[in-house]
Design an enzyme around this catalytic site. Structure first.
Site, PDB file in Angstrom:
ATOM      1  N   ALA A 389       0.667  -1.107   0.041  1.00 54.31           N
ATOM      2  CA  ALA A 389      -0.075  -0.109   0.130  1.00 54.31           C
ATOM      3  C   ALA A 389       0.976   1.363  -0.077  1.00 54.31           C
ATOM      4  CB  ALA A 389      -0.952   0.207   1.235  1.00 54.31           C
ATOM      5  N   CYS A 390       0.432   2.193  -0.822  1.00 52.01           N
ATOM      6  CA  CYS A 390       0.992   3.423  -0.667  1.00 52.01           C
ATOM      7  C   CYS A 390      -0.135   4.691  -0.775  1.00 52.01           C
ATOM      8  CB  CYS A 390       2.015   3.768  -1.840  1.00 52.01           C
ATOM      9  SG  CYS A 390       1.274   3.990  -3.461  1.00 52.01           S
ATOM     10  N   ASP A 391       0.188   6.010  -0.711  1.00 46.95           N
ATOM     11  CA  ASP A 391      -0.702   7.002  -0.637  1.00 46.95           C
ATOM     12  C   ASP A 391      -1.988   6.907  -1.642  1.00 46.95           C
ATOM     13  OD1 ASP A 391      -1.517   9.235   0.657  1.00 46.95           O
ATOM     14  OD2 ASP A 391      -0.858  10.243  -0.985  1.00 46.95           O
ATOM     15  N   SER A 397       3.685   1.544  -4.477  1.00 50.68           N
ATOM     16  CA  SER A 397       2.898   0.306  -4.141  1.00 50.68           C
ATOM     17  C   SER A 397       3.176  -0.569  -5.371  1.00 50.68           C
ATOM     18  CB  SER A 397       1.535   0.442  -3.687  1.00 50.68           C
ATOM     19  OG  SER A 397       0.846   1.041  -4.819  1.00 50.68           O
ATOM     20  N   ILE A 422      -3.740   3.347   0.439  1.00 49.60           N
ATOM     21  CA  ILE A 422      -4.160   2.781   1.908  1.00 49.60           C
ATOM     22  C   ILE A 422      -5.630   3.066   2.236  1.00 49.60           C
ATOM     23  CG2 ILE A 422      -3.683   3.978   4.043  1.00 49.60           C
ATOM     24  CD1 ILE A 422      -0.867   4.691   3.441  1.00 49.60           C
TER      25      ILE A 422
END
Length: 472
Positions: A389-391, A397, A422
């Site tokens: 997960a990333c922003d 991600s 996320i």
């Protein structure tokens, strides 16, 4: 702790802003391509095809944003109500309502969620569809009228103030100074929020008026990060040096800027290199009156050149090259003269894990950025889904997910791996892998999952540890 909490809140707010734009970037790029090709001053002027430009910017793009914003809060029901409410601000204003859509979409989704929480469990069997359709319809109608009469005019006035302020800054020649704020904010993973939540909505309006906008180049310029990675490739040490060339290729050509953030976090003084490169690059863009026709996402040199208007290549290329050279020179000076040993990333990680719980010295504090959380033991039979997960769920991600898939495939591990934003981590995720600066937000979203923090997206030792654990 207060600063950390504030930063987390800012990141979360920025995530919501960018989360409304990022999924719709394809539509923005489509509009940019149509604009660049078919308007009277475009590459292939065509009166019929040029008729697509205005309806897309006035209706399609704001409605997509409003739908996405509502869906982020309350699924499809929130999305439908969000799009309908957004229609109110579109009709109630004479300018493209991107900011209005970013207000009404989430607001409508939130109100729909609250209405459902209040009434849905009280509906008798057999009346569910009646309630679902009419509750959404009634709320959407009310919000559309409210947006038309109240929100639309207010947002239009605010938008005009912001646009006038940006124009005044550009006319005064002060736009390069914006990167004093933009570059540090990027390192805190606010890059998508800045680019798509703040700069793009104003930039689209400028592009519609004059055919291009310099605002599309402020955050997306790959030069500052590229220069820093080149400096690591020449003057770095250990894993930072060996991984920098590959990271530079991914950052410059792939457009995933997040990949150079850990290198700056390893040595925070390198933020000066990023600022120097950003300021000098924007100065060149301003000097040549450069701009793009639409938001370049990801910030790849290919995407930037593809969206450069006819006759604007010299200024765009000059800004990227100058930003690269300046950031490289500053970063090289910092790396060569630094009194603190630039440790190998994996060595720094191990050291911080060994020193856990001990009082840190000044040098240890500088290395605190290299700390990764240890992988907790878990029964491999219980691991069915790994989420990176990333922003925004589209940059680092995606890269991390690809690396894990390849490692799992080579090790013959049959575990599902994918990447998500996320805010969209599924509830059935067994393991969630994030950059250490985003782990707290991921834990708040799904506390029951196992969370692994990584420092370097390319060669974190945690990947191999996870492979060995699941394989055995």
């Amino acid at each position: 702790m207060a600063n950390k909490g504030f930063r987390a809140k800012v990141q979360r707010f920025g995530s919501y802003l960018s989360g409304m734009i990022m999924p719709n970037i394809g539509a923005f790029i489509a509009w940019g391509i149509i604009t660049a090709l078919f308007i009277p001053d475009g590459w292939l002027p065509n009166e019929d095809l040029a008729k697509l430009v205005d309806p897309m910017i006035k209706y399609l793009l704001p409605l997509l944003i409003g739908f996405t914003g509502g869906r982020m809060i309350h699924g499809l029901r929130g999305g439908v109500v969000g799009a309908t409410a957004t229609m109110g601000v579109i009709v109630g204003a004479d300018i493209p309502m991107f900011l209005g859509a970013m207000v009404m979409g989430p607001l409508a989704g939130y109100l729909m969620k609250k209405v459902d929480e209040l009434f849905q469990d009280k509906i008798r069997s057999g009346f569910e569809m009646l309630y679902n359709n009419f509750s959404a319809g009634i709320l959407a109608a009310i919000l559309a009228g409210f947006a038309l009469k109240i929100i639309g005019p207010v947002v239009e006035a605010l938008n005009n103030v912001l646009a006038s302020g940006v124009e005044a800054i550009i006319n005064a020649g002060l736009l390069p100074l914006a990167n004093i704020i933009i570059e540090p904010a990027k390192i805190l993973f606010l890059n998508n929020a800045i680019n798509h939540g703040i700069l793009s909505p104003i930039g689209v309006e400028q592009s519609a008026d004059i055919g291009q906008s310099i605002l599309f180049l402020l955050e997306t310029n790959p030069g500052p990060g590229f220069g820093i990675l080149l400096a690591f490739a020449v003057f770095g040490k250990g894993a930072s040096r060996s991984s920098a060339p590959g990271a530079a290729i991914i950052q410059f050509f792939g457009g995933i800027h997040e990949i150079y953030f850990p290198y700056v976090l390893m040595k925070p003084s390198l933020i000066l290199a990023a600022i120097g490169g950003g300021v000098s690059g924007v100065f060149m863009f301003t000097l040549f009156d450069a701009g793009l026709v639409a938001a370049a996402s990801p910030g790849s040199i290919f995407a930037i050149l593809a969206l450069t208007p006819q006759g604007g290549y010299l200024g765009v290329i000059a800004g990227v090259v100058v930003a690269t050279v300046v950031s490289f020179l500053i970063a090289s000076l910092i790396l060569k003269t630094s009194k603190v040993k630039d440790e190998d990333m994996s060595e720094a990680t191990s050291k911080m894990e060994e020193m856990k719980g001990k009082k840190s010295s000044v040098s240890d504090a500088l290395n605190q950025h290299d700390k990764e959380t240890p992988v907790e033991e878990k029964n491999p039979d219980e691991v069915n889904k790994v989420i990176f997960a990333c922003d925004a769920g589209m940059g680092s991600s995606a890269m991390g997910s690809s690396l894990l898939k390849n490692k799992f495939k080579k090790a013959d591990i049959d575990v599902f791996v994918t990447n998500k934003a996320i805010n969209e981590i599924p509830d059935d995720a067994d393991i969630v892998i994030t950059h250490k600066d985003l782990t707290d937000r991921a834990k708040a979203k799904i506390p029951a999952a196992e969370h692994i923090s990584v420092e370097n997206f390319l060669n974190s030792p945690k990947y191999d540890e996870l492979v060995e654990r699941l394989k055995n």
